[in-house]
Design an enzyme around this catalytic site. Structure first.
Site, short mmCIF file in Angstrom:
data_model
loop_
_atom_site.label_atom_id
_atom_site.label_comp_id
_atom_site.label_asym_id
_atom_site.label_seq_id
_atom_site.Cartn_x
_atom_site.Cartn_y
_atom_site.Cartn_z
N GLY A 1 43.48 43.74 39.99
CA GLY A 1 43.23 43.72 38.52
C GLY A 1 43.42 42.54 37.89
O GLY A 1 42.50 41.65 38.55
N GLU A 2 43.91 42.11 36.99
CA GLU A 2 44.11 40.63 36.31
C GLU A 2 45.83 40.41 36.36
O GLU A 2 46.41 40.96 35.60
CB GLU A 2 43.40 40.74 34.84
CG GLU A 2 42.91 39.52 34.55
CD GLU A 2 43.73 38.16 34.58
OE1 GLU A 2 44.95 38.39 34.11
OE2 GLU A 2 43.67 37.48 35.14
N SER A 3 45.94 39.44 37.22
CA SER A 3 47.38 39.22 37.37
C SER A 3 48.02 38.85 35.88
O SER A 3 49.16 38.89 35.87
CB SER A 3 47.53 38.32 38.42
OG SER A 3 47.10 37.20 38.07
N CYS B 1 45.11 42.05 46.34
CA CYS B 1 44.32 41.29 45.39
C CYS B 1 45.21 40.75 44.31
O CYS B 1 46.20 39.82 44.65
CB CYS B 1 43.17 41.86 44.95
SG CYS B 1 41.90 40.58 44.00
N ARG C 1 44.57 31.25 43.11
CA ARG C 1 43.79 32.47 42.47
C ARG C 1 42.31 32.29 42.64
O ARG C 1 41.89 31.05 42.68
CB ARG C 1 44.12 32.49 41.07
CG ARG C 1 45.77 33.04 40.91
CD ARG C 1 46.19 32.86 39.45
NE ARG C 1 45.36 33.75 38.66
CZ ARG C 1 45.52 33.87 37.30
NH1 ARG C 1 46.44 33.08 36.38
NH2 ARG C 1 44.62 34.92 36.76
N ILE D 1 37.10 40.99 45.94
CA ILE D 1 36.42 40.57 44.57
C ILE D 1 37.23 39.78 43.65
O ILE D 1 38.47 40.01 43.45
CB ILE D 1 36.36 42.18 43.76
CG1 ILE D 1 35.77 43.22 44.58
CG2 ILE D 1 36.00 42.09 42.35
CD1 ILE D 1 35.80 44.66 44.11
N ARG D 2 36.70 38.71 43.36
CA ARG D 2 37.60 37.37 42.76
C ARG D 2 38.91 37.31 43.57
O ARG D 2 39.95 37.20 42.81
CB ARG D 2 37.85 38.04 41.20
CG ARG D 2 36.63 37.80 40.39
CD ARG D 2 36.77 37.99 39.00
NE ARG D 2 37.61 37.19 38.47
CZ ARG D 2 38.29 37.08 37.12
NH1 ARG D 2 38.15 38.33 36.50
NH2 ARG D 2 39.01 36.29 36.88
N HIS E 1 40.43 44.46 49.12
CA HIS E 1 40.95 45.93 48.85
C HIS E 1 40.51 46.93 50.04
O HIS E 1 39.58 47.19 50.01
CB HIS E 1 39.80 46.30 47.68
CG HIS E 1 40.30 45.38 46.05
ND1 HIS E 1 40.99 45.70 45.33
CD2 HIS E 1 39.76 44.27 45.66
CE1 HIS E 1 40.99 44.96 44.33
NE2 HIS E 1 40.31 44.02 44.89
N GLU F 1 41.37 49.83 49.97
CA GLU F 1 41.21 51.26 49.15
C GLU F 1 39.86 51.30 48.63
O GLU F 1 39.18 52.42 48.58
CB GLU F 1 42.19 51.49 48.01
CG GLU F 1 41.99 50.73 46.90
CD GLU F 1 42.04 49.23 46.75
OE1 GLU F 1 41.85 48.56 45.85
OE2 GLU F 1 42.66 48.74 47.97
#
Length: 212
Positions: free
Chosen positions: A46-48, A78, A105, A134-135, A171, A173
């Site tokens: 997500g977005e930390s 992630c 990051r 992903i990022r 990821h 999953e």
């Protein structure tokens, strides 16, 4: 035996679905009280920065630290790896620092630079793990008690374990990979009180208010 998935923000649903696919009961964690029901915890991508704010808003930081210190397995993917890191590049303060690593990051660029890779993870067997980046962050430093589980071909570290804490820059999953979740489930079963089948006696939490 139940495993929690931090469900404040990000791609938590895929982790819940993966746990269900391997026959494990999942608990969506949004409040401290939810942590009293679980024997392990997964932190999704997500977005930390957003996760930091929501973890503090709902009083989850100390209960998450207690859960980790109790020996329950904690698995971050992630952004989840960033949340668990003791050090974040750029002098950003740590969030739930239970993993002795430094993370960088967005180490691979923007979302357009996302990629997939086959990774050798010996602890999970001889078949490569398909990872989706992903990022993604990358680990630039590991402490003396941290085991490196996987590297990219260029040597960069993308999966680690320190005792009961596991983290991946990718990821699993999203690729239909279940072996990390099976490992966490095995660790959670070993952690759970044999007479209870849940970890609620290991990590009491304070009463909290309404969920987000």
């Amino acid at each position: 035996m139940k495993i929690g998935v931090l469900a404040l923000q990000g791609a938590y649903r895929e982790h819940v679905d993966t746990l269900h696919a391997i026959g494990v009961e999942a608990v969506e964690v949004r409040l401290p009280a939810h942590l009293a029901l679980v024997d392990g915890l997964i932190l999704p991508g997500g977005e930390s920065t957003t996760m930091r704010k929501l973890i503090d808003r709902w009083g989850l930081r100390e209960p998450m630290l207690r859960l980790a210190h109790s020996g329950a397995p904690i698995f971050g993917t992630c952004a989840g790896m960033i949340v668990l890191a003791r050090e974040i590049d750029g002098d950003e303060p740590p969030i739930v620092p239970v993993l002795d690593v430094t993370v960088e990051r967005n180490a691979f660029g923007r979302q357009l630079d996302s990629f997939e890779a086959e990774l050798v993870v010996p602890v999970l067997g001889s078949t490569p793990v398909h990872g989706v980046f992903i990022r993604a962050p990358v680990i630039s430093r590991t402490g003396p008690d941290v085991d490196v589980l996987a590297r990219l071909d260029d040597g960069r570290i993308v999966a680690v374990r320190e005792r009961n804490v596991i983290a991946t820059a990718f990821h699993p999953e999203l690729a239909g990979e279940t072996r990390f979740h099976r490992l966490v489930a095995t660790m959670a079963a070993e952690h759970a009180d044999p007479g209870e089948g849940s970890g609620r006696r290991h990590h009491p939490t304070r009463r909290a208010g309404r969920a987000p």
